[in-house]
Design an enzyme around this catalytic site. Structure first.
Site, PDB file in Angstrom:
ATOM      1  N   SER A   1       0.889  -1.286   0.004  1.00 18.73           N
ATOM      2  CA  SER A   1      -0.008   0.035   0.046  1.00 18.73           C
ATOM      3  C   SER A   1       0.815   1.298   0.096  1.00 18.73           C
ATOM      4  O   SER A   1       2.001   1.386   0.641  1.00 18.73           O
ATOM      5  CB  SER A   1      -0.842  -0.016   1.055  1.00 18.73           C
ATOM      6  OG  SER A   1      -1.354   1.362   1.273  1.00 18.73           O
TER       7      SER A   1
ATOM      8  N   TYR B   1      -2.290   5.733  -5.065  1.00 14.65           N
ATOM      9  CA  TYR B   1      -3.504   6.518  -5.276  1.00 14.65           C
ATOM     10  C   TYR B   1      -3.043   7.538  -6.362  1.00 14.65           C
ATOM     11  O   TYR B   1      -1.709   7.883  -6.497  1.00 14.65           O
ATOM     12  CB  TYR B   1      -3.827   7.136  -3.996  1.00 14.65           C
ATOM     13  CG  TYR B   1      -4.601   6.056  -3.198  1.00 14.65           C
ATOM     14  CD1 TYR B   1      -5.769   5.686  -3.388  1.00 14.65           C
ATOM     15  CD2 TYR B   1      -4.114   5.619  -1.900  1.00 14.65           C
ATOM     16  CE1 TYR B   1      -6.437   4.630  -2.491  1.00 14.65           C
ATOM     17  CE2 TYR B   1      -4.667   4.646  -1.028  1.00 14.65           C
ATOM     18  CZ  TYR B   1      -5.936   4.214  -1.494  1.00 14.65           C
ATOM     19  OH  TYR B   1      -6.724   3.240  -0.621  1.00 14.65           O
TER      20      TYR B   1
ATOM     21  N   THR C   1      -5.203   2.590  -8.187  1.00 19.02           N
ATOM     22  CA  THR C   1      -6.347   2.540  -7.549  1.00 19.02           C
ATOM     23  C   THR C   1      -7.193   3.703  -8.197  1.00 19.02           C
ATOM     24  O   THR C   1      -6.762   4.860  -8.059  1.00 19.02           O
ATOM     25  CB  THR C   1      -6.370   2.576  -6.111  1.00 19.02           C
ATOM     26  OG1 THR C   1      -5.561   1.784  -5.491  1.00 19.02           O
ATOM     27  CG2 THR C   1      -7.896   2.696  -5.453  1.00 19.02           C
TER      28      THR C   1
ATOM     29  N   LYS D   1      -6.951  -1.009 -10.411  1.00 21.13           N
ATOM     30  CA  LYS D   1      -7.800  -1.672  -9.525  1.00 21.13           C
ATOM     31  C   LYS D   1      -9.152  -0.599  -9.035  1.00 21.13           C
ATOM     32  O   LYS D   1      -8.748   0.527  -8.745  1.00 21.13           O
ATOM     33  CB  LYS D   1      -7.187  -1.645  -8.095  1.00 21.13           C
ATOM     34  CG  LYS D   1      -7.817  -2.488  -6.892  1.00 21.13           C
ATOM     35  CD  LYS D   1      -6.940  -2.563  -5.750  1.00 21.13           C
ATOM     36  CE  LYS D   1      -7.753  -3.200  -4.591  1.00 21.13           C
ATOM     37  NZ  LYS D   1      -8.681  -2.455  -3.901  1.00 21.13           N
TER      38      LYS D   1
ATOM     39  N   HIS E   1     -13.564  -1.793  -3.634  1.00 21.07           N
ATOM     40  CA  HIS E   1     -12.907  -1.512  -2.502  1.00 21.07           C
ATOM     41  C   HIS E   1     -13.467  -2.137  -1.134  1.00 21.07           C
ATOM     42  O   HIS E   1     -13.601  -1.212  -0.200  1.00 21.07           O
ATOM     43  CB  HIS E   1     -13.034   0.300  -2.410  1.00 21.07           C
ATOM     44  CG  HIS E   1     -11.675   0.653  -2.079  1.00 21.07           C
ATOM     45  ND1 HIS E   1     -10.859   1.115  -2.843  1.00 21.07           N
ATOM     46  CD2 HIS E   1     -11.121   0.998  -0.527  1.00 21.07           C
ATOM     47  CE1 HIS E   1      -9.899   1.662  -2.222  1.00 21.07           C
ATOM     48  NE2 HIS E   1      -9.869   1.401  -0.951  1.00 21.07           N
TER      49      HIS E   1
END
Length: 375
Positions: free
Chosen positions: A119, A141, A167, A242, A266
């Site tokens: 992450s 992100y 994402t 994603k 999510h």
């Protein structure tokens, strides 16, 4: 306001083999703020519940009289070998649940031979995670500051990540009522260590989530398909999007040469009333027509769930919350036990369904049904 500390009790894990037991034990050892952050979803949590229910509305049609003496669950994901059609989903702030945090989960993934998605909001350094020897993909992100995004990508490439997971379903953080009610804040030692995202030591005001507030300062809501071209120009890593749910979006991504998609809502944490990924998966698979790998997350809770996802057209799945249950209860050993359970359930299911390998799983028929609700 609730702040969260990891468990410090002596690791004791359930005697049984059910992930439900791990979930119950994790709930018992975590404080309310940490548990609600882990377990909760957006809004009234309709989608959170629907993700789980979707797997109970599809039945597998087994085959018989095949040699299933040694079912083989191995596959290739983003060009790397995986011992299972499973990767560990990207999850932020894993040291919230145990001091070992991301390093413990990644070490368990390395032992199991499955990819670990790092992450962007990891509470352990990229280099420490890479040192576990796990095959790693980096999740990012979309940031307003593209130079910071490039810095994170450079950090990931420097430690040998083998894929980039972008994402695309978070222009803003979903309204997570549990966190708001709790006035959720991270413990002082838990923050995103690989870049400054304003989460370190931040205390919330009344009915505020630190996660949502800090994220609002860096998330870019103006991203379009043109930005895929920008990121492609910045890296040679395989690119995964994603958060794809619509077949038209999936086809557009495939047209742009994206290497893989994760069909995901999510984990029910973004748009409440979003459809379960399992139910939109077949139409996406048909539209993409083999042009990229298709993974699925949101609601996978067993090895037979993995079978259902693969029979519905997925290449593999991402597993999230169950790994954090194991981490909370018993650190790395707990994570390894969760992955062992998933492997046992998957290979047992393959054998009984008449599938010697994953190609045979992909050929299984599924049927819709409405099982009676169990007490």
């Amino acid at each position: 306001m609730l702040t969260s500390q990891p468990t410090t009790s002596t690791p004791v894990w359930p005697d049984g083999a059910s992930l439900r037991e791990w979930e119950a034990r994790a709930r018992a050892v975590l404080d309310r703020g940490a548990w609600d952050f882990l377990a909760g979803g957006a809004g009234e949590e309709w989608t959170l519940d629907a993700n789980l229910s979707a797997f109970r509305t599809l039945g597998l049609v087994p085959r018989v009289l095949r040699d299933v003496s040694a079912p083989d669950p191995r596959c290739e994901l983003l060009g790397s070998h995986s011992s299972l059609p499973i990767a560990v989903a990207p999850m932020a702030y894993q040291r919230l649940f145990h001091p070992g945090g991301e390093v413990a989960v990644a070490a368990a993934a390395a032992r199991a031979g499955v990819p670990y998605v790092v992450s962007m909001l990891s509470s352990s350094s990229f280099s420490d995670i890479a040192a576990t020897g796990a095959t790693t993909w980096l999740q990012l992100y979309w940031l307003r500051d593209r130079s910071r995004m490039q810095e994170l990508l450079d950090q990931g490439e420097a430690v040998g990540v083998r894929g980039l997971v972008l994402t695309v379903d978070v222009p803003a953080i979903g309204v997570r009522l549990r966190d708001l009610a709790n006035g959720f804040a991270l413990a002082s030692h838990v923050f995103a260590v690989n870049s400054d995202f304003g989460d370190r030591g931040r205390q919330p005001s009344t009915r505020e989530s630190v996660i949502a507030t800090s994220s609002a300062s860096f998330l870019d809501a103006s991203v379009t398909w043109r930005d895929i071209e920008w990121i492609r120009s910045r890296t040679r890593l395989p690119i995964v999007l994603k958060g794809i749910m619509d077949p038209t979006d999936a086809a557009t991504a495939a047209d742009l040469g994206v290497d893989a998609l994760v069909i995901s809502n999510h984990g029910g944490r973004q748009l409440d009333r979003a459809a379960p990924p399992l139910l939109v998966l077949p139409e996406i698979v048909d539209g993409v027509a083999g042009r990229c790998e298709i993974l699925l997350d949101s609601g996978v809770r067993s090895g037979t769930d993995v079978l259902v996802a693969l029979a519905s057209g997925a290449t593999a799945v991402l597993v999230g919350r169950p790994l954090l249950w194991g981490l909370s209860v018993a650190g790395q050993e707990g994570c390894s036990r969760v992955l062992d359970i998933l492997k046992t359930e998957l290979t047992s299911g393959m054998r009984i369904a008449g599938c010697p390998d994953l190609a045979a799983v992909a050929e299984l028929r599924t049927v819709s049904f409405r099982p009676e609700v169990r007490a």
